[in-house]
Scaffold this motif. Sequence first.
Motif, PDB file in Angstrom:
ATOM      1  N   VAL A  73       0.860  -1.173   0.000  1.00 51.85           N
ATOM      2  CA  VAL A  73       0.000   0.000   0.000  1.00 51.85           C
ATOM      3  C   VAL A  73       0.903   1.232   0.000  1.00 51.85           C
ATOM      4  CG1 VAL A  73      -1.810   1.295   1.180  1.00 51.85           C
ATOM      5  CG2 VAL A  73      -1.788  -1.211   1.291  1.00 51.85           C
ATOM      6  N   VAL A  74       0.707   2.096  -0.978  1.00 53.06           N
ATOM      7  CA  VAL A  74       1.508   3.313  -1.106  1.00 53.06           C
ATOM      8  C   VAL A  74       0.582   4.518  -0.976  1.00 53.06           C
ATOM      9  CG1 VAL A  74       3.014   4.681  -2.616  1.00 53.06           C
ATOM     10  CG2 VAL A  74       3.205   2.176  -2.575  1.00 53.06           C
ATOM     11  N   GLY A  75       0.930   5.451  -0.116  1.00 55.67           N
ATOM     12  CA  GLY A  75       0.166   6.679   0.040  1.00 55.67           C
ATOM     13  C   GLY A  75       0.704   7.763  -0.875  1.00 55.67           C
ATOM     14  N   LEU A  76      -0.197   8.519  -1.482  1.00 56.42           N
ATOM     15  CA  LEU A  76       0.169   9.657  -2.329  1.00 56.42           C
ATOM     16  C   LEU A  76      -0.480  10.914  -1.785  1.00 56.42           C
ATOM     17  CD1 LEU A  76      -0.314   8.196  -5.956  1.00 56.42           C
ATOM     18  CD2 LEU A  76       1.760   8.181  -4.546  1.00 56.42           C
ATOM     19  N   VAL A  77       0.312  11.979  -1.649  1.00 55.38           N
ATOM     20  CA  VAL A  77      -0.204  13.275  -1.204  1.00 55.38           C
ATOM     21  C   VAL A  77       0.131  14.295  -2.287  1.00 55.38           C
ATOM     22  CG1 VAL A  77      -0.197  15.011   0.630  1.00 55.38           C
ATOM     23  CG2 VAL A  77       0.219  12.603   1.197  1.00 55.38           C
TER      24      VAL A  77
END
Length: 366
Positions: free
Chosen positions: A179-183
């Motif tokens: 799971v990769v978070g993008l902001v």
Amino acid sequence: MRAPEKILVIRLSSVGDIILTSPLLRVLRAKFPGARIDYLVKSEYAELVKFNPHVSNVIQLASGTQGELAKLKTDIHNAEYDCILDLHNSLRSRWLRTFSGARIVRVVNKRAVRRLALVKWKKNFFRTIVPVADRYLETAASLGVENDGEGLEIHVPEEIRLLTESKLSRISSGPAAAVVGLVPGARHFTKRWPQERFVEIGVQIAKMRSAKLLLFGSKEEELVCSDIAQLINSASGSGAAINLAGKLSLLETAVAFDTCSVVVTNDTGLMHLAAARKRKVVAIFGSTVKEFGFFPYGTENIVLENTGLACRPCTHIGRATCPLGHFNCMNQISAEEVLQAVSTISKLKLWEESSHSSSVRDTASR
């Protein structure tokens, strides 16, 4: 020096700045376990400190009207604080602390002159890069507090954690291998890496087996994040990207960050929230630089910045446009560089061997 019994910490805004005060609050409580430690903050950011066990009372500034400020100034005087730590040092905070009667008043050193010289004349007088969290600790050094090395923290009640996990389970389909978070957002344009680059890296990550991408941001960034998620899913032929922007509170976002192997973010408040959850962080810096002290603190991180530009930094907070029109500070940071950083810090294999090509690009082995 007599130990203070009543301490007021002032930091009115914003998300990142408030989270960066958490090490100071923790060491103050350890040093003065019986003291009353109050925190003055704008109401919109109160959730970041209201559940902190090291804080006795949260004083909220709601409207900022003249009448509210006058009453607050009187309340501060009547509270008879022994010590006031002004970590904001704005016109408003200076007015509130003046004639408070506190015997100890300490004010954060923002290195404003050195910052001005770097922005305006590109003269770097920063002998060392001191993180903002450490500058806050400096402010209370005369009280005998020391950095405990535990980094940032954000406190989330159990009911909010459970509610958030329930929300995530409803919008997510099954477990993920990664799971990769993008902001993708930031308040100012010159702090935003181009949206199409977030799409590029998102498509590549989405090609991993069972990968998921969670997009985070404010209500104002909901549409942008939705567009990025849709473009990633369309180009990758998957439903890997999920837009959470505008759907979660700050504390709920903190819980959602816990599911991420790594968070890719611009220089913004959520970068510090990810650091407070001890996530691995890849941060992309445009018009700002690490010398200002705002970079991921107390967690494993990689900061990507275009260090070869003579025009950088052009601001310490961000701008609405690039003053020279080329925006090379962000435009010249490629998707490949960011993917390399993600692969390096997370050990995720982002490039699979292809039977159609003898060229294999596996940066995780570097």
